[in-house]
Design a protein around this motif. Structure first.
Motif, PDB file in Angstrom:
ATOM      1  N   LEU A   1      40.292  49.088  42.168  1.00  0.00           N
ATOM      2  CA  LEU A   1      41.554  49.332  42.290  1.00  0.00           C
ATOM      3  C   LEU A   1      42.688  48.237  41.881  1.00  0.00           C
ATOM      4  O   LEU A   1      43.148  48.083  42.534  1.00  0.00           O
ATOM      5  CB  LEU A   1      41.181  49.950  43.709  1.00  0.00           C
ATOM      6  N   SER A   2      41.352  46.599  42.301  1.00  0.00           N
ATOM      7  CA  SER A   2      42.463  45.928  41.867  1.00  0.00           C
ATOM      8  C   SER A   2      42.981  45.759  40.362  1.00  0.00           C
ATOM      9  O   SER A   2      44.637  45.296  40.687  1.00  0.00           O
ATOM     10  CB  SER A   2      41.701  44.353  41.645  1.00  0.00           C
ATOM     11  N   ASN A   3      43.533  46.162  39.601  1.00  0.00           N
ATOM     12  CA  ASN A   3      44.792  46.634  38.955  1.00  0.00           C
ATOM     13  C   ASN A   3      45.645  47.106  39.702  1.00  0.00           C
ATOM     14  O   ASN A   3      46.408  46.835  38.879  1.00  0.00           O
ATOM     15  CB  ASN A   3      44.022  47.911  37.389  1.00  0.00           C
ATOM     16  N   ALA A   4      45.411  48.387  40.190  1.00  0.00           N
ATOM     17  CA  ALA A   4      46.434  49.039  41.141  1.00  0.00           C
ATOM     18  C   ALA A   4      47.476  48.539  41.963  1.00  0.00           C
ATOM     19  O   ALA A   4      47.958  48.302  42.590  1.00  0.00           O
ATOM     20  CB  ALA A   4      46.704  50.189  41.187  1.00  0.00           C
ATOM     21  N   ILE A   5      46.645  47.559  43.112  1.00  0.00           N
ATOM     22  CA  ILE A   5      46.601  47.013  43.930  1.00  0.00           C
ATOM     23  C   ILE A   5      46.091  45.568  44.142  1.00  0.00           C
ATOM     24  O   ILE A   5      45.033  45.389  44.291  1.00  0.00           O
ATOM     25  CB  ILE A   5      46.123  48.018  45.063  1.00  0.00           C
ATOM     26  N   PRO A   6      46.917  44.345  43.395  1.00  0.00           N
ATOM     27  CA  PRO A   6      46.548  43.192  43.046  1.00  0.00           C
ATOM     28  C   PRO A   6      45.857  42.246  44.008  1.00  0.00           C
ATOM     29  O   PRO A   6      44.708  41.521  43.760  1.00  0.00           O
ATOM     30  CB  PRO A   6      47.108  41.930  42.460  1.00  0.00           C
ATOM     31  N   ASN A   7      45.929  42.505  44.629  1.00  0.00           N
ATOM     32  CA  ASN A   7      45.419  41.292  45.893  1.00  0.00           C
ATOM     33  C   ASN A   7      44.830  42.649  47.141  1.00  0.00           C
ATOM     34  O   ASN A   7      43.913  42.231  48.650  1.00  0.00           O
ATOM     35  CB  ASN A   7      46.746  41.230  46.565  1.00  0.00           C
ATOM     36  N   ILE A   8      44.232  43.759  46.361  1.00  0.00           N
ATOM     37  CA  ILE A   8      42.693  44.321  47.876  1.00  0.00           C
ATOM     38  C   ILE A   8      41.774  43.550  47.779  1.00  0.00           C
ATOM     39  O   ILE A   8      41.539  44.033  49.133  1.00  0.00           O
ATOM     40  CB  ILE A   8      42.656  45.911  46.714  1.00  0.00           C
ATOM     41  N   LEU A   9      41.678  42.618  47.275  1.00  0.00           N
ATOM     42  CA  LEU A   9      39.871  41.994  48.112  1.00  0.00           C
ATOM     43  C   LEU A   9      40.878  40.089  48.395  1.00  0.00           C
ATOM     44  O   LEU A   9      40.246  39.386  48.371  1.00  0.00           O
ATOM     45  CB  LEU A   9      39.592  42.043  46.763  1.00  0.00           C
ATOM     46  N   SER A  10      41.948  39.938  48.625  1.00  0.00           N
ATOM     47  CA  SER A  10      41.911  38.809  49.387  1.00  0.00           C
ATOM     48  C   SER A  10      41.662  38.487  50.247  1.00  0.00           C
ATOM     49  O   SER A  10      41.591  37.575  51.041  1.00  0.00           O
ATOM     50  CB  SER A  10      43.981  38.576  49.127  1.00  0.00           C
ATOM     51  N   ASN A  11      41.802  39.957  51.270  1.00  0.00           N
ATOM     52  CA  ASN A  11      41.384  39.655  52.570  1.00  0.00           C
ATOM     53  C   ASN A  11      39.415  40.002  53.262  1.00  0.00           C
ATOM     54  O   ASN A  11      38.416  39.950  53.753  1.00  0.00           O
ATOM     55  CB  ASN A  11      41.779  40.068  53.759  1.00  0.00           C
ATOM     56  N   ALA A  12      38.365  40.465  51.512  1.00  0.00           N
ATOM     57  CA  ALA A  12      37.703  40.817  51.636  1.00  0.00           C
ATOM     58  C   ALA A  12      36.324  39.880  52.558  1.00  0.00           C
ATOM     59  O   ALA A  12      35.674  40.720  53.417  1.00  0.00           O
ATOM     60  CB  ALA A  12      36.989  41.353  50.068  1.00  0.00           C
ATOM     61  N   ALA A  13      36.611  38.392  52.776  1.00  0.00           N
ATOM     62  CA  ALA A  13      35.925  37.539  53.038  1.00  0.00           C
ATOM     63  C   ALA A  13      35.797  37.936  54.715  1.00  0.00           C
ATOM     64  O   ALA A  13      34.644  37.305  55.721  1.00  0.00           O
ATOM     65  CB  ALA A  13      35.860  36.448  53.329  1.00  0.00           C
ATOM     66  N   LEU A  14      36.806  38.235  55.431  1.00  0.00           N
ATOM     67  CA  LEU A  14      36.746  38.235  56.826  1.00  0.00           C
ATOM     68  C   LEU A  14      36.674  39.943  56.969  1.00  0.00           C
ATOM     69  O   LEU A  14      36.568  40.439  57.935  1.00  0.00           O
ATOM     70  CB  LEU A  14      38.494  37.615  57.091  1.00  0.00           C
ATOM     71  N   VAL A  15      37.261  40.658  56.114  1.00  0.00           N
ATOM     72  CA  VAL A  15      37.271  42.298  56.347  1.00  0.00           C
ATOM     73  C   VAL A  15      35.732  42.579  56.549  1.00  0.00           C
ATOM     74  O   VAL A  15      35.558  43.662  57.376  1.00  0.00           O
ATOM     75  CB  VAL A  15      38.309  43.033  55.670  1.00  0.00           C
ATOM     76  N   THR A  16      35.221  42.552  55.173  1.00  0.00           N
ATOM     77  CA  THR A  16      33.623  42.966  55.044  1.00  0.00           C
ATOM     78  C   THR A  16      32.418  42.907  55.841  1.00  0.00           C
ATOM     79  O   THR A  16      31.986  43.518  56.399  1.00  0.00           O
ATOM     80  CB  THR A  16      32.933  42.519  53.912  1.00  0.00           C
TER      81      THR A  16
END
Length: 808
Positions: free
Chosen positions: A759-774
């Motif tokens: 989904l990062s093609n549509a929402i480029p920063n979707i994984l910007s907080n993955a290190a904390l969110v996951t």
């Protein structure tokens, strides 16, 4: 037969009254699952399949343009490319276009802004629309020398012309000139956008370099049996040729796309709708597993009772029917509550659109979100599928058991190995699915929230602005006349509202349009499109009014006039990006480089201002409004307070200065910017609700299942206690199983990250907080698993060994 049915129904009711807690949990699961699935269905239908409200709308396609192969397309095409497409397209039944604009209706002692469109003269006729009164546009109305004509919408005729039956043929004062009204549209007419007045579109040949021509929303009507792919293949060479011949003006990768006209404005939201739909299906599956597991556990506890009934002559069908009736008592109230939740969800979604309409004044939605009778049938189907999937499998498994085997056992001891493995596998699947949904939803929520919560960089307290441009009439042809008008308007405003400060600009702050520029000494690579930067013209006091800070150089002043050196001010983002490590003062930027436009010398650098969420062109370039001499303007007023009557006072000031130049849609800047970004902020709320629903389903399912699972091993716990096992050792048996579920959650989380990456093609920063969110999602699931395991285990271990051994 009927007597037996009524007996089974009353018996099922008595069973649920003995376990009201489980009944409420199961009903809540059904309601949340049905409600979310039905809301997603309504949303997907409205945004992707619902036709426009006129006959034959499924034959109309929106001609959309994208900057390159990966960028999303938009219903906006420049006039030059449109005219080239019209020249080369021969097989289509009709090609038409319109451009949105603002019209000023002067009626008596007031001036009203109308949503207007200049439309291809034959477009209405091609749509098969007949007027309520008068006639539609004809080809002659689109000629340059033709007299000005207009068609009114029914509400405009009723509201502003008092339903005058003789209005057709009369003259109305619109945009400072006399315009003949030639027709009135039907009361229920609604096409592509909600316009209040239409004018004939008068397209004249334009050069590729001409930037003043307004972009168009273009449409093609397919003939019988004609395919969109065939038409696209015919139009594509025209666009490719324009890209090739005018590479300095257009990106070489620019492409054309045809989408159904009903999706012209929602086409870009397709990934979000698809994601919501997939998650809704996953949550529905989660609810199905949840209820199936709880119901299976209940049937396991009643296995000896059901076996006894079979031994006394009940058929397997009778047992199966009794189980289906028992679960139906959960499904029916759950279905009703789910429809109620869907109704609330639809109303909330509609309120989002209403807020945008209120502040943006862009009219009604072409396809409002409503709950149709067909959607209620879909809800019944969803509930029926949920009911059958969650009931038939466990019911059939119990109904086909050997009654003699079930009656021969004591029922004491541990749970059967096969049952334990199956229940563990199903719970594991539930945990994995929950982790996947939570990782996707929470990462998306945080990404969009970060994008929408970026500081605007302006002091917006008590600042009101006119959100649509006021277009100068022919009486203000030169810059001196316009400057004099601005001075008169400022004096009129300050007379009515003492202590105010008035500034003028060409675009809304944070929404300056990107324009083609060139940086001195910077060469473009072959095939690279023109560099585009957000550019706007502002008055000298613009920066001070908004609290934009000067970093270096100077601000605009009275010396920046038409005859002096062309100057510009850039923000920090632009300065750092294009002149890293250098002083931007004295650098030069060229406007419209293809036509050798003027060079601007940078005289100042100011603090940066926020931009549209996920905007492609951050940064800003400012010009002095006296040098840019725009043909339209917006006014911005710093008020001493936020009184409701301020907007009316500003309108009066504008009317007294020139009755033909009103200030359009005056709004305080904070709610206006919120309305501009409401589609993004609503995504946060929608996926937040999905995440909460997922957590409720996961928690209820885990707690209910593990509670039943521990209850089934209560006698085993009693035996272990009697043989000397400590509570800690017994608890470890169950906590170890919870640890296995957490490992399964890691697998689900990893799958969620893979989906988010797609989904990062549509929402480029979707994984910007993955290190904390996951990890946060895993900790949350770990807490749920621990509580779901600890509470029933503690309750079982609190029993005395003798009581545990007698437990049934």
């Amino acid at each position: 037969m009927l007597t037996n049915f009524w007996f089974d129904l009353k018996y099922a009711y008595r069973l649920w009254t003995k376990s009201p807690g489980y009944f409420l949990v199961c009903m809540t699961v059904v309601a949340l699952s049905v409600g979310l699935a039905l809301w997603a269905s309504v949303l997907a239908y409205t945004m992707t399949m619902k036709p426009l409200p006129f006959a034959g709308s499924n034959q109309w396609l929106s001609i959309q343009m994208a900057r390159n192969a990966t960028a999303g397309s938009a219903p906006s095409i420049d006039q030059f490319t449109y005219q080239e497409i019209v020249k080369r397209t021969r097989t289509v039944d009709h090609l038409g276009a319109y451009t949105s604009q603002t019209a000023m209706l002067s009626n008596g002692h007031s001036t009203m802004r109308l949503r207007a469109a200049a439309i291809s003269p034959r477009l209405f006729a091609a749509m098969g629309i007949l007027p309520t009164a008068g006639r539609m546009f004809e080809v002659g109305d689109g000629q340059r020398e033709a007299a000005p004509t207009a068609i009114l919408s029914y509400p405009t005729w009723k509201t502003y012309f008092a339903s005058d039956p003789a209005i057709v043929g009369k003259q109305a004062r619109i945009d400072g000139r006399s315009v003949q009204v030639i027709g009135i549209m039907p009361e229920d007419f609604f096409a592509f956008e909600d316009f209040e007045v239409w004018f004939p579109l008068r397209l004249e040949p334009v050069a590729a370099s001409e930037t003043a021509a307004a972009p168009l929303a273009a449409f093609a009507m397919l003939g019988n049996g004609q395919q969109a792919e065939t038409l696209l293949a015919e139009m594509k060479p025209a666009v490719d040729e324009v890209n090739l011949n005018y590479a300095k003006k257009f990106d070489s990768g620019r492409r054309i796309e045809l989408v159904p006209a009903s999706r012209m404005n929602t086409h870009g939201m397709a990934p979000v709708v698809a994601m919501i739909s997939m998650i809704a299906v996953a949550v529905l599956l989660l609810g199905c597993v949840n209820i199936g597991l709880v119901f299976f556990a209940r049937l396991l506890e009643r296995s000896r009772e059901l076996a006894l009934r079979m031994a006394l002559g009940s058929s397997r069908w009778r047992i199966l029917r009794q189980c289906l009736l028992e679960s139906s008592l959960v499904m029916i109230p759950g279905l009703i509550l789910g429809v109620v939740l869907t109704t609330l969800g639809v109303r909330w979604t509609a309120s989002v659109s209403n807020v945008a309409t209120q502040y943006l004044a862009n009219g009604r939605e072409a396809n409002p979100l409503i709950l149709r009778p067909m959607d209620l049938l879909i809800a019944v189907v969803i509930a029926a599928v949920l009911w059958l999937l969650s009931t038939l499998i466990p019911s059939w498994r119990i109904a086909k058991q050997d009654a003699s085997v079930s009656l021969g056992g004591s029922g004491k001891g541990s749970a059967k190995a096969g049952t334990t493995k199956m229940a563990s596998a199903i719970v594991g699947f539930q945990v994995m699915l929950s982790a996947l949904i939570l990782v996707v939803c929470v990462n998306l929520m945080m990404a969009v929230k970060d994008e929408t919560s970026k500081p605007t960089g302006i002091n917006s307290s008590n600042v009101m602005l006119s959100t649509y441009p006021t277009v100068f009439s022919e009486r203000y042809a030169d810059v001196n006349a316009r400057v004099q008008y601005w001075s008169s308007l400022s004096a009129s405003v300050q007379k009515r509202l003492p202590g105010t400060e008035v500034a003028y600009m060409a675009a809304v702050p944070t929404r300056a349009p990107a324009q083609a520029v060139a940086i001195e000494g910077r060469e473009r690579t072959a095939g690279q499109g023109a560099l585009k930067l957000p550019l706007t013209a502002v008055s000298d006091n613009y920066f001070g009014l908004l609290g934009i800070q000067l970093r270096t150089g100077r601000l605009f002043d009275n010396s920046d006039i038409e005859e002096s050196l062309n100057t510009a001010i850039v923000d920090e983002v632009t300065a750092n990006r294009h002149w890293p490590g250098q002083n931007a003062i004295g650098k030069r930027i060229q406007l419209n480089p293809e036509e050798n436009g003027p060079w601007l010398t940078v005289v100042g650098v100011v603090s940066s201002v926020g931009h549209e969420p996920y905007g492609d062109e951050p940064g800003a370039v400012y010009r002095p409004i006296r040098q840019a001499n725009p043909g339209s303007f917006m006014a911005m007023v710093k008020l001493p307070d936020s009184a409701l009557q301020n907007a009316a006072a500003l309108q009066e000031a504008a009317f007294s200065t020139d009755q033909d130049l009103a200030l359009h849609n005056l709004q305080y800047i904070d709610p206006y910017l919120f309305a501009l970004d409401i589609s993004f902020s609503s995504i946060v709320k929608a996926f937040g609700a999905i995440a909460v629903i997922t957590m409720i389903l996961a928690a209820s399912g885990l707690f209910g299942l593990i509670s039943r699972f521990v209850a089934g091993r209560t006698q085993e716990i009693g035996i272990r206690r009697a043989l000397g096992s400590t509570p800690a050792r017994i608890g470890w048996l169950f906590f170890r199983q919870g640890g296995n579920y957490l490992l399964v959650a890691v697998v689900g989380g990893a799958l969620g990250l893979l989906i988010a990456n797609v989904l990062s093609n549509a929402i480029p920063n979707i994984l910007s907080n993955a290190a904390l969110v996951t990890p946060g999602v895993f900790l949350l699931l770990a807490a749920v698993i621990f509580i779901a395991t600890y509470l029933p285990t503690r309750r079982a271990m609190a029993l005395e060994p003798a009581d545990a051994l007698r437990y049934e």
